[in-house]
Design an enzyme around this catalytic site. Structure first.
Site, mmCIF file in Angstrom:
data_model
loop_
_atom_site.group_PDB
_atom_site.id
_atom_site.type_symbol
_atom_site.label_atom_id
_atom_site.label_comp_id
_atom_site.label_asym_id
_atom_site.label_seq_id
_atom_site.Cartn_x
_atom_site.Cartn_y
_atom_site.Cartn_z
ATOM 1 N N CYS A 328 39.412 53.148 108.933
ATOM 2 C CA CYS A 328 38.879 52.183 108.055
ATOM 3 C C CYS A 328 39.990 50.932 108.094
ATOM 4 O O CYS A 328 39.653 50.093 108.288
ATOM 5 C CB CYS A 328 39.489 52.005 106.354
ATOM 6 S SG CYS A 328 39.979 53.781 106.115
ATOM 7 N N ARG A 357 44.674 64.926 111.118
ATOM 8 C CA ARG A 357 44.668 65.238 109.712
ATOM 9 C C ARG A 357 45.715 65.914 109.068
ATOM 10 O O ARG A 357 45.001 67.437 110.173
ATOM 11 C CB ARG A 357 43.700 65.460 108.426
ATOM 12 C CG ARG A 357 43.028 63.847 108.679
ATOM 13 C CD ARG A 357 42.194 63.939 107.360
ATOM 14 N NE ARG A 357 41.521 62.395 108.105
ATOM 15 C CZ ARG A 357 40.051 62.343 107.426
ATOM 16 N NH1 ARG A 357 39.384 63.451 105.988
ATOM 17 N NH2 ARG A 357 39.833 61.349 107.455
ATOM 18 N N GLN A 375 35.223 61.242 113.767
ATOM 19 C CA GLN A 375 34.145 60.383 112.144
ATOM 20 C C GLN A 375 33.267 60.045 113.135
ATOM 21 O O GLN A 375 33.877 58.786 113.924
ATOM 22 C CB GLN A 375 34.932 60.229 111.458
ATOM 23 C CG GLN A 375 35.742 61.099 110.503
ATOM 24 C CD GLN A 375 36.352 60.007 109.606
ATOM 25 O OE1 GLN A 375 37.048 59.328 109.540
ATOM 26 N NE2 GLN A 375 36.265 60.887 108.358
ATOM 27 N N ASP A 377 32.236 56.958 112.115
ATOM 28 C CA ASP A 377 32.562 56.203 110.900
ATOM 29 C C ASP A 377 32.396 54.679 111.060
ATOM 30 O O ASP A 377 31.493 54.664 112.483
ATOM 31 C CB ASP A 377 34.250 55.845 110.990
ATOM 32 C CG ASP A 377 34.870 55.985 109.449
ATOM 33 O OD1 ASP A 377 33.860 56.035 108.733
ATOM 34 O OD2 ASP A 377 36.160 55.770 109.778
ATOM 35 N N HIS A 379 32.044 51.441 108.910
ATOM 36 C CA HIS A 379 32.840 49.699 107.874
ATOM 37 C C HIS A 379 31.004 48.996 107.856
ATOM 38 O O HIS A 379 31.628 48.064 109.263
ATOM 39 C CB HIS A 379 34.178 49.414 107.793
ATOM 40 C CG HIS A 379 34.481 51.037 107.468
ATOM 41 N ND1 HIS A 379 35.184 51.700 108.781
ATOM 42 C CD2 HIS A 379 35.289 51.739 106.143
ATOM 43 C CE1 HIS A 379 36.238 52.529 108.351
ATOM 44 N NE2 HIS A 379 35.860 52.871 107.008
ATOM 45 N N LYS A 459 31.523 57.533 95.247
ATOM 46 C CA LYS A 459 30.810 57.869 96.243
ATOM 47 C C LYS A 459 30.144 58.155 96.240
ATOM 48 O O LYS A 459 30.254 59.279 95.005
ATOM 49 C CB LYS A 459 32.309 58.308 97.460
ATOM 50 C CG LYS A 459 32.198 59.845 97.099
ATOM 51 C CD LYS A 459 32.967 60.527 98.534
ATOM 52 C CE LYS A 459 33.912 62.183 97.831
ATOM 53 N NZ LYS A 459 35.143 62.650 98.772
ATOM 54 N N HIS A 505 32.389 52.337 103.378
ATOM 55 C CA HIS A 505 33.249 53.156 104.037
ATOM 56 C C HIS A 505 32.194 54.639 103.997
ATOM 57 O O HIS A 505 31.232 54.217 102.764
ATOM 58 C CB HIS A 505 34.626 54.092 103.629
ATOM 59 C CG HIS A 505 35.466 53.375 103.196
ATOM 60 N ND1 HIS A 505 36.366 53.189 103.517
ATOM 61 C CD2 HIS A 505 35.176 52.223 102.086
ATOM 62 C CE1 HIS A 505 37.390 51.779 103.798
ATOM 63 N NE2 HIS A 505 36.784 52.140 102.384
#
Length: 637
Positions: A328, A357, A375, A377, A379, A459, A505
């Protein structure tokens, strides 16, 4: 008279009526004013108390049954191995475990001996007797028994008294409640042994954890054991090796995935589909670096709220850099690279971004729990006016993606504000309301998961159900008022003034690694044709058919199919068995009649044979199936 609460209604019964009802309902415990207690607590009930009966078939009753079985297991272990020290033994989902301090692991033969001893204890029908004693008495008791771990636990208890349970001479520290006697355990099984650090801390001693399960009946136990066998067959780690999809090497590092050629093909198909659909949906694709200055993560808030999940920083030219745990902040920088107007919004950035991670080695698990993953991902930057509409679009997009891969059942949760968070309560409420309204607008049922939101916002979590009805956390949609404020991003509104955008997100599959693991287990490795690394294999009955087979191979390759030619000088039965093990959807068998007639014999991996058909007809059928991304008859039931 005693007040009984049943199905929301209160009935007054005398003690004899209550005892008859308890026997009839196969009760193993009771609730007194909402607090779980042993059945023996009936003797102390007052007329103003409200009582509920807990049967062994209820979720609470099943947990009590399993917890009691864990105690019986510990009793059996102490009788067979007196030098072993006991620690803790809770009930867990689908079973129980108990941790033991023993230098060597328990063998399969020893597990069977423990089971046999447990059967003896159960047959003796020994009662579980609860006693409350002072902490001092408890410490002295467990000192005499040599149980150091129990003493450590007692010293951390703030109350002056603790409760212990005794059955058949075995004493354990426990809050309870327990079943009335050991004879109520009807069906159990010890499953496996694993290592576990005391209190889950890698700095502490490694213990031996025995897992088991228990059910009210043998039929339920047998059904569960069959379920476990099916899980073993579908284990993505075993199938990943068998099908040559991925590898994890100690030389490279735990939790880091190597995609082998077959797995890389499946990943490419997934990525191409994902990118094409995102472009259609109005997203712009991005690629961002794998590292950034540590200060970026300080500004985003990750250092304050997520540090334990981040790898240690590295120094480059005396500046601290960090492997990215999230994408992000990079997408924020892309937003900031230009001046933005309300006409630009909503602005949708998407990236298959690899993040890193830190996970403890003990929790790493194949593709499902890793240290480096990609991911899917994205945004979305939008105004408050189009926030709800954008969430609805993401919900529609998520359901489309999941259903394309064969997932039509799911559980939906709204995860609300955690204890540790940033931003104002007003913004948290606005974000949570927007998520709820979007779900209601789409008539999607959901549950509230209190306190499980991320530090910057609430979320929606979507847990997909696989063919075995297991739930997997994959998709997530998060509303964030906070990070845009931290990075001071704005857009120029219709009124000519600067305004703050809202950031959504979202990840539809979660991570490619985890999603691949779920796909493998869902399909038991037998991917639909559009996803299969090899879609068809051509196999010759003898060497004289190779020229014809090579022509077919070339035509299929030219049509864009992923095809393999098996030229090996082996019997056709062997070739079919090998292709079946490799779970290839179509086997094209070439012999005399096929070569002479210019046709092919097609066999499915299910064992079904299709009629002799022309090659062009086969190509047409398979390309249609791939285009529609369907293979219904191949989905395991």
């Amino acid at each position: 008279m005693i007040r009984l609460l049943k199905e929301g209604n209160i009935t007054e019964l005398d003690k004899r009526e209550l005892i008859d009802l308890i026997k009839e309902s196969q009760a193993i415990a009771i609730k007194v004013n909402g607090v779980l207690k042993d059945l023996s607590a009936l003797d102390s009930i007052n007329s103003h108390d409200t009582l509920e009966i807990v049967s062994q078939n209820s979720p609470e009753g099943l947990e009590i049954l399993r917890h009691s079985t864990a105690h019986v297991m510990a009793h059996a272990v102490k009788e067979l191995f007196p030098d072993v020290k006991v620690t803790i033994g809770p009930a867990i989902e689908d079973g129980f475990y108990y941790d033991f301090d023993r230098e060597s692991s328990f063998t399969e033969e020893e597990l069977r001996k423990i089971e046999k001893k447990m059967q003896e204890i159960i047959k003796a029908r020994k009662p579980f007797i609860r006693r409350e004693i002072s902490k001092e008495e408890a410490i002295k008791l467990f000192e005499n028994l040599g149980e150091d771990y129990k003493i450590e636990i007692i010293n951390e208890i703030e109350d002056d008294k603790v409760s212990i349970y005794e059955e058949g001479g075995f004493v354990d520290l426990c809050r309870g409640p327990h079943i009335p006697h050991t004879g109520m355990i009807k069906a159990f099984k010890l499953l496996n042994v694993a290592g576990a650090y005391w209190r889950g801390d890698e700095k502490n001693k490694m213990l031996q954890r025995i897992y088991g399960t228990a059910f009210p009946s043998k039929e339920e136990l047998e059904a569960y054991l069959r379920f476990l066998e099916e899980i073993k067959k579908r284990d993505h780690r075993r199938l990943g090796k068998q099908l040559r999809l991925f590898d994890i090497s100690d030389e490279i590092g735990a939790g880091l995935i190597i995609w082998l050629p077959n797995g890389a093909v499946v990943r490419k198909v997934i990525e191409d589909f994902w990118k094409d659909e995102h472009l259609k949906a109005g997203y712009q694709l991005l690629y961002t670096p794998h590292i950034a200055k540590l200060e970026l993560w300080n500004k985003s808030g990750h250092l304050d709220f997520y540090r334990e999940n981040m790898f240690a920083p590295m120094s480059v030219d005396e500046v601290a850099y960090q492997l990215k745990p999230m994408n992000c902040p990079f997408h924020i920088q892309v937003y900031k690279s230009e001046l933005r107007s309300y006409r630009d919004l909503p602005l949708r950035f998407a990236e298959l971004g690899t993040v890193y991670r830190y996970e403890r080695s003990g929790v790493l698990h194949g593709l499902l729990r890793v240290r480096g993953f990609t991911q899917d991902d994205a945004h979305i930057f939008c105004t408050e006016e189009n926030l709800e509409e954008e969430i609805q679009k993401v919900l529609d997009f998520t359901i489309f993606i999941l259903s394309t891969f064969g997932f039509d059942n799911y559980e939906i949760y709204i995860s609300t504000r955690p204890e540790k968070y940033v931003g104002t309560l007003e913004n948290w409420d606005r974000a949570t309301n927007a998520l709820e309204q979007a779900l209601k607008e789409r008539n999607l049922p959901y549950q509230i998961d209190p306190g499980e939101g991320v530090f910057y916002g609430p979320k929606i979590d979507i847990k997909i159900k696989d063919v075995l009805n297991r739930a997997w956390q994959c998709s997530t949609i998060q509303v964030d008022f906070n990070i845009p404020e931290r990075f001071d991003i704005t857009y120029r509104g219709k009124d000519g003034y600067e305004h703050r955008p809202i950031m959504i997100h979202r990840a539809l599959m979660g991570s490619l690694e985890r999603f691949m693991g779920v796909l493998i287990e869902h399909y038991a490795g037998a991917f639909p044709t559009w996803l299969s690394p090899v879609q068809a294999v051509i196999m010759t009955i003898s060497e004289k058919h190779i020229n014809y087979a090579e022509n077919i191979y070339k035509k299929l390759r030219d049509e864009g199919l992923r095809v393999k030619l098996d030229r090996e000088n082996e019997k056709i039965g062997y070739k079919i068995r090998q292709a079946t093990l490799d779970k290839i959807p179509y086997m094209l068998i070439i012999g005399d009649k096929e070569a002479e007639g210019g046709r092919i014999t097609v066999r499915l991996r299910s064992g079904e044979n299709l009629e002799l058909i022309e090659l062009e007809k086969f190509i047409e059928l398979v390309k249609k199936e791939i285009k529609e991304r369907k293979n219904i008859k191949e989905v395991p039931k």
